[in-house]
Design a protein around this motif. Structure first.
Motif, PDB file in Angstrom:
ATOM      1  N   SER A 211       0.808  -1.221   0.000  1.00 54.62           N
ATOM      2  CA  SER A 211       0.000   0.000   0.000  1.00 54.62           C
ATOM      3  C   SER A 211       0.838   1.265   0.000  1.00 54.62           C
ATOM      4  O   SER A 211       0.294   2.362   0.099  1.00 54.62           O
ATOM      5  CB  SER A 211      -0.932   0.007   1.214  1.00 54.62           C
ATOM      6  OG  SER A 211      -0.191  -0.098   2.412  1.00 54.62           O
ATOM      7  N   SER A 212       2.172   1.130  -0.110  1.00 55.54           N
ATOM      8  CA  SER A 212       3.023   2.323  -0.071  1.00 55.54           C
ATOM      9  C   SER A 212       4.290   2.054  -0.869  1.00 55.54           C
ATOM     10  O   SER A 212       4.492   0.963  -1.403  1.00 55.54           O
ATOM     11  CB  SER A 212       3.378   2.673   1.376  1.00 55.54           C
ATOM     12  OG  SER A 212       4.261   1.697   1.916  1.00 55.54           O
ATOM     13  N   ALA A 229      -1.296  -3.086  -5.896  1.00 57.70           N
ATOM     14  CA  ALA A 229      -1.306  -1.834  -5.130  1.00 57.70           C
ATOM     15  C   ALA A 229      -2.722  -1.536  -4.653  1.00 57.70           C
ATOM     16  O   ALA A 229      -3.701  -1.850  -5.329  1.00 57.70           O
ATOM     17  CB  ALA A 229      -0.763  -0.691  -5.976  1.00 57.70           C
ATOM     18  N   ASN A 230      -2.809  -0.860  -3.516  1.00 48.75           N
ATOM     19  CA  ASN A 230      -4.035  -0.790  -2.753  1.00 48.75           C
ATOM     20  C   ASN A 230      -4.647   0.618  -2.795  1.00 48.75           C
ATOM     21  O   ASN A 230      -4.350   1.440  -1.944  1.00 48.75           O
ATOM     22  CB  ASN A 230      -3.664  -1.184  -1.314  1.00 48.75           C
ATOM     23  CG  ASN A 230      -4.841  -1.454  -0.447  1.00 48.75           C
ATOM     24  OD1 ASN A 230      -5.935  -0.964  -0.698  1.00 48.75           O
ATOM     25  ND2 ASN A 230      -4.629  -2.225   0.593  1.00 48.75           N
ATOM     26  N   TYR A 231      -5.519   0.880  -3.788  1.00 46.06           N
ATOM     27  CA  TYR A 231      -6.212   2.171  -3.814  1.00 46.06           C
ATOM     28  C   TYR A 231      -7.439   2.151  -2.909  1.00 46.06           C
ATOM     29  O   TYR A 231      -7.846   3.181  -2.385  1.00 46.06           O
ATOM     30  CB  TYR A 231      -6.626   2.521  -5.243  1.00 46.06           C
ATOM     31  CG  TYR A 231      -7.257   3.896  -5.397  1.00 46.06           C
ATOM     32  CD1 TYR A 231      -6.502   5.056  -5.284  1.00 46.06           C
ATOM     33  CD2 TYR A 231      -8.627   4.035  -5.673  1.00 46.06           C
ATOM     34  CE1 TYR A 231      -7.074   6.309  -5.427  1.00 46.06           C
ATOM     35  CE2 TYR A 231      -9.210   5.292  -5.826  1.00 46.06           C
ATOM     36  CZ  TYR A 231      -8.433   6.420  -5.698  1.00 46.06           C
ATOM     37  OH  TYR A 231      -8.994   7.674  -5.844  1.00 46.06           O
ATOM     38  N   SER A 234      -5.738   2.450   0.849  1.00 49.40           N
ATOM     39  CA  SER A 234      -4.759   3.530   1.011  1.00 49.40           C
ATOM     40  C   SER A 234      -4.650   4.334  -0.278  1.00 49.40           C
ATOM     41  O   SER A 234      -3.622   4.300  -0.964  1.00 49.40           O
ATOM     42  CB  SER A 234      -3.397   2.932   1.394  1.00 49.40           C
ATOM     43  OG  SER A 234      -2.473   3.945   1.680  1.00 49.40           O
ATOM     44  N   THR A 237      -1.535   6.768  -1.244  1.00 45.68           N
ATOM     45  CA  THR A 237      -0.172   6.319  -1.543  1.00 45.68           C
ATOM     46  C   THR A 237      -0.091   5.375  -2.734  1.00 45.68           C
ATOM     47  O   THR A 237       0.966   4.801  -2.995  1.00 45.68           O
ATOM     48  CB  THR A 237       0.431   5.623  -0.306  1.00 45.68           C
ATOM     49  OG1 THR A 237      -0.450   4.563   0.109  1.00 45.68           O
ATOM     50  CG2 THR A 237       0.609   6.606   0.832  1.00 45.68           C
ATOM     51  N   VAL A 238      -1.177   5.210  -3.478  1.00 45.41           N
ATOM     52  CA  VAL A 238      -1.169   4.220  -4.562  1.00 45.41           C
ATOM     53  C   VAL A 238      -0.168   4.572  -5.651  1.00 45.41           C
ATOM     54  O   VAL A 238       0.537   3.696  -6.177  1.00 45.41           O
ATOM     55  CB  VAL A 238      -2.586   4.035  -5.138  1.00 45.41           C
ATOM     56  CG1 VAL A 238      -3.079   5.307  -5.832  1.00 45.41           C
ATOM     57  CG2 VAL A 238      -2.627   2.853  -6.103  1.00 45.41           C
ATOM     58  N   ALA A 241       3.338   3.823  -4.550  1.00 43.82           N
ATOM     59  CA  ALA A 241       3.592   2.387  -4.489  1.00 43.82           C
ATOM     60  C   ALA A 241       3.944   1.818  -5.861  1.00 43.82           C
ATOM     61  O   ALA A 241       4.923   1.084  -6.009  1.00 43.82           O
ATOM     62  CB  ALA A 241       2.374   1.671  -3.907  1.00 43.82           C
TER      63      ALA A 241
END
Length: 373
Positions: A211-212, A229-231, A234, A237-238, A241
């Protein structure tokens, strides 16, 4: 460009229901997702949450594999700090032995010892961004501060229960390398060859989730593995990442170029008004997570409307509300295309929570029909 669309499922428990029904709903949704044309179906790992039933990904994945025929099934993600590399490889090797060639092993860095996590958050860092940005049409909100949550006594109690007494979580990169070596049959310790049965030679697709722009992105890139990656959790910070992953990427026997999957939280309905109505419990649900209670059973729209709510409560979850894609099939598809363009994602992963299972199934059906039109 229309990229593959996949699903992340938390096996949500709705208010008035229970874990058994949530798990049956997950298997039902996976079967339908296969018919709708989704590329892969992942389940999360969450603990100590009254409103989430996906506490044991390998077990749940086995149920889903048994109930489907073609769709790829996997973890999004196994929290490696709570298990050994061997236990992970053996569990997923067992699944692959019965259902070969359909399994994704997604690894997440969660499970650091609490003291390490608190120290990392307390370390000197650049001043956080305070305002929102719009990058190529995509909203990037200010980052959420997790320090109070991680430092809370409740968080510490949960972390202690997830590990054996005095256990020390190894470095994430070491765990990833051990897992790869066990699967490849090249693992040795103190001069002794070690072989995992089942597990060695498993045809699993290994993923790293992050996530970062931290260690997860770097490890995925340096080892030439695909990165998720975690939109949806988070969003702030996508972009950092995916940039860190691509900067670190080195070609491998798995990939000759970076492969990025990006997640999003969506609710789709025939009209915008109905979609917003169905999604109205989301703020209350996220609030329960961010205040350390753990996810509550997902409320009905009426329960959400009746709950006490302050400006402070709203501020705590505003970034998540602003980045949830809610609307008609065309509206949500357009937002997903923006997310794909801004991140240059090779694949998108969508998650949806509504109180009623039928509404959730319909949301995925409407989105798939629009996406593949």
């Amino acid at each position: 460009m229309t990229v593959p669309l996949s699903i992340l499922d938390l096996a949500p428990i709705s208010s008035g229901s229970d874990a058994g029904q949530a798990l049956r709903n997950t298997v039902d949704l996976a079967r339908r997702a296969e018919r709708f044309g989704y590329h892969r179906y992942w389940v999360a790992e969450h603990h100590f949450a009254d409103g989430v039933a996906s506490a044991a990904p390998a077990v749940l994945i086995g149920l889903i594999l048994a109930g489907t025929d073609r769709i790829r099934v996997g973890s999004g993600a196994v929290q490696v700090g709570h298990q050994t590399a061997l236990s992970i490889v053996e569990s997923f090797g067992l699944l692959d032995a019965v259902h070969p060639g359909r399994l994704d092993l997604g690894l997440g860095r969660s499970g650091q010892r609490r003291a390490e996590a608190v120290a990392a958050l307390a370390a000197p860092r650049p001043a956080p961004r305070t305002g929102s940005q719009v990058v190529d049409g995509l909203l990037i909100p200010p980052p959420f501060d997790f320090s109070k949550l991680v430092a809370s006594p409740r968080w510490g109690a949960y972390a202690a229960l997830l590990q054996q007494p005095e256990a020390v979580s190894p470095d994430f990169a070491e765990v990833v390398d051990d897992i790869r070596a066990l699967i490849a049959g090249t693992y040795a310790r103190d001069g002794v060859d070690v072989h995992a049965t089942p597990g060695e030679g498993a045809k699993v697709e290994l993923w790293i989730l992050g996530s970062s722009a931290g260690q997860s992105a770097t490890v995925a890139g340096e080892r030439g593995l695909p990165f998720a990656a975690n939109y949806h959790v988070s969003p702030a910070t996508v972009l950092e990442a995916v940039e860190a992953y691509r900067a670190a990427f080195r070609p491998s026997e798995v990939l000759d170029h970076p492969y990025v999957l990006v997640s999003a939280d969506v609710v789709v309905a025939p009209t915008t008004a109905e979609a917003r109505h169905l999604a109205s419990g989301y703020g209350l649900w996220v609030h329960s997570i961010r205040t350390g209670r753990g996810a509550i059973p997902f409320p009905t729209p009426a329960e959400a409307a009746a709950a006490p709510w302050t400006a402070e409560d709203q501020a705590l979850v505003q970034d998540r509300l602003d980045t949830q894609f809610v609307g008609t099939p065309a509206e949500v598809a357009a937002q997903l295309h923006t997310l794909q363009r801004a991140t240059s994602a090779d694949e998108l992963l969508v998650t949806t929570i509504t109180h009623d299972h039928t509404d959730r199934v319909r949301s995925f059906a409407l989105l798939a029909e629009e996406w593949h039109a």
